[in-house]
Design an enzyme around this catalytic site. Structure first.
Site, PDB file in Angstrom:
ATOM      1  N   SER A 152       0.797  -1.106  -0.230  1.00 42.15           N
ATOM      2  CA  SER A 152       0.086   0.186  -0.029  1.00 42.15           C
ATOM      3  C   SER A 152       1.051   1.370  -0.113  1.00 42.15           C
ATOM      4  O   SER A 152       1.944   1.123   0.331  1.00 42.15           O
ATOM      5  CB  SER A 152      -1.138   0.019   1.306  1.00 42.15           C
ATOM      6  OG  SER A 152      -1.276   1.249   1.429  1.00 42.15           O
ATOM      7  N   TYR A 190      -2.737  -0.994  10.487  1.00 36.09           N
ATOM      8  CA  TYR A 190      -2.662  -1.090   8.999  1.00 36.09           C
ATOM      9  C   TYR A 190      -1.230  -0.773   8.403  1.00 36.09           C
ATOM     10  O   TYR A 190      -0.663  -1.379   7.608  1.00 36.09           O
ATOM     11  CB  TYR A 190      -3.760  -0.464   8.406  1.00 36.09           C
ATOM     12  CG  TYR A 190      -3.918  -0.572   6.580  1.00 36.09           C
ATOM     13  CD1 TYR A 190      -4.607  -1.772   6.300  1.00 36.09           C
ATOM     14  CD2 TYR A 190      -3.358   0.395   5.840  1.00 36.09           C
ATOM     15  CE1 TYR A 190      -4.657  -2.030   5.060  1.00 36.09           C
ATOM     16  CE2 TYR A 190      -3.555  -0.005   4.376  1.00 36.09           C
ATOM     17  CZ  TYR A 190      -4.025  -1.122   4.050  1.00 36.09           C
ATOM     18  OH  TYR A 190      -4.193  -1.258   2.717  1.00 36.09           O
TER      19      TYR A 190
HETATM   20  C1  BGC Z   1      -6.169   1.662   2.099  1.00 32.13           C
HETATM   21  C2  BGC Z   1      -7.254   2.261   1.418  1.00 32.13           C
HETATM   22  C3  BGC Z   1      -6.952   3.860   1.086  1.00 32.13           C
HETATM   23  C4  BGC Z   1      -5.718   3.900   0.436  1.00 32.13           C
HETATM   24  C5  BGC Z   1      -4.938   5.128   0.420  1.00 32.13           C
HETATM   25  C6  BGC Z   1      -5.129   1.639   0.989  1.00 32.13           C
HETATM   26  O1  BGC Z   1      -4.103   0.768   1.382  1.00 32.13           O
HETATM   27  O2  BGC Z   1      -6.779   0.229   2.166  1.00 32.13           O
HETATM   28  O3  BGC Z   1      -8.386   2.478   2.604  1.00 32.13           O
HETATM   29  O4  BGC Z   1      -7.858   4.523   0.667  1.00 32.13           O
HETATM   30  O5  BGC Z   1      -4.652   3.001   0.977  1.00 32.13           O
HETATM   31  O6  BGC Z   1      -4.996   5.982   1.609  1.00 32.13           O
END
Ligand code: BGC
Length: 266
Positions: free
Chosen positions: A151, A164
């Site tokens: 991410s 996260y």
């Molecule tokens: C998340 C999303 C978020 C995006 C940008 C992703 O890894 O799961 O919820 O919109 O990152 O922030």
């Protein structure tokens, strides 16, 4: 020959969202796809049906990737069905958002368990098989290929989502360490770091015009991503076209990691 002709490809968490698009894009390039799901057998079966309707090949297998016994049983089923595995896409991931002081240990453990430990458990099983089998030159120049779904939050801190962000920061160095360790075996390992992609994980961030306008302030390219943006990158990374790419993260984020605030400030 299609770019992933007959490659046996496991995409974890592919009953919806980015995983479903990756599974479909891979299948369209000739891969035989295992659509893994933790709970949504309906979603997984729908992805399998769509792939078959397009003339592709896919099966669905249930496993919660955070559970060692379930991961091992999934790989046993794959080997029974297809004999081996060529490509692993570590895609399964979830969010359990809370501010730090309100975050329960369960929320922390669930996110680390699926997003990080799950990638470790699946990679370990895939690599055992890649090492056993080695390179088959007629099929691919690599002995196996792993794509870790990371991410933008492997580098962008994220208030209210520390579980996260920690999991994705962990994925970055898991991926790089595995890539360094396994490059001599010709096992290719890289990450894709999606930005904001329209999927069920972040519906609140884009499903009203006001939310979308707010989100677009963070995206220099001026549109929210769609799952196929990630699917296309995954096909390229899984194919021999990217042979010399090893241990890197490809950001597919419309420029989200370019400090958009500095376009006018600073
Ligand atoms: C998340 C999303 C978020 C995006 C940008 C992703 O890894 O799961 O919820 O919109 O990152 O922030």
């Amino acid at each position: 020959m299609k770019r992933l002709q007959d490659r046996i490809t496991l995409v974890t968490g592919s009953s919806s969202g980015i995983g479903a698009a990756v599974a479909k894009c891979m299948a369209a390039e000739g891969a035989k796809v295992i659509v893994n799901y933790a709970r949504s057998s309906k979603g997984a079966e729908a992805v399998v049906a769509e792939i078959k309707a397009e003339g592709g090949e896919a099966i669905a297998i249930q496993a919660d990737v955070s559970q060692e016994d379930q991961v091992q049983s999934m790989f046993a089923q794959i080997f029974e069905h297809y004999g081996t595995i060529d490509v692993l896409v570590n895609n399964a991931g979830l969010q359990k958002d809370a501010n730090l002081v309100d975050m329960t240990l369960e929320q922390w453990n669930q996110v680390i368990g699926v997003n990080l430990t799950g990638q470790f458990l699946c990679s370990r099983e895939a690599v055992k098989e890649f090492k056993r089998r080695g390179v088959i030159p007629a099929q691919s120049c690599s002995a196996g290929n792993i794509i870790c779904m990371s991410s933008v939050h492997e580098v962008i801190p994220w208030a209210g989502h520390c579980n996260y962000a920690a999991s994705k920061g962990g994925v970055m160095l898991l991926m790089k360490s595995m890539a360094q360790e396994l490059a001599p075996d010709k096992i290719r390992i890289n990450s894709i770091a999606p930005g904001a992609i329209k999927t069920p994980i972040n519906t609140d961030a884009w499903d009203t015009p006001a939310a979308e306008a707010d989100l677009l302030k963070l995206i220099p390219y001026g549109r929210v991503g769609i799952p196929e943006d990630i699917g296309k990158a995954a096909v390229w990374l899984a194919s021999d076209e990217s042979e010399y790419v090893q241990g890197t993260t490809i950001f597919v984020d419309g420029g989200m990691t370019l400090y958009p605030g500095f376009a006018t400030g600073g």
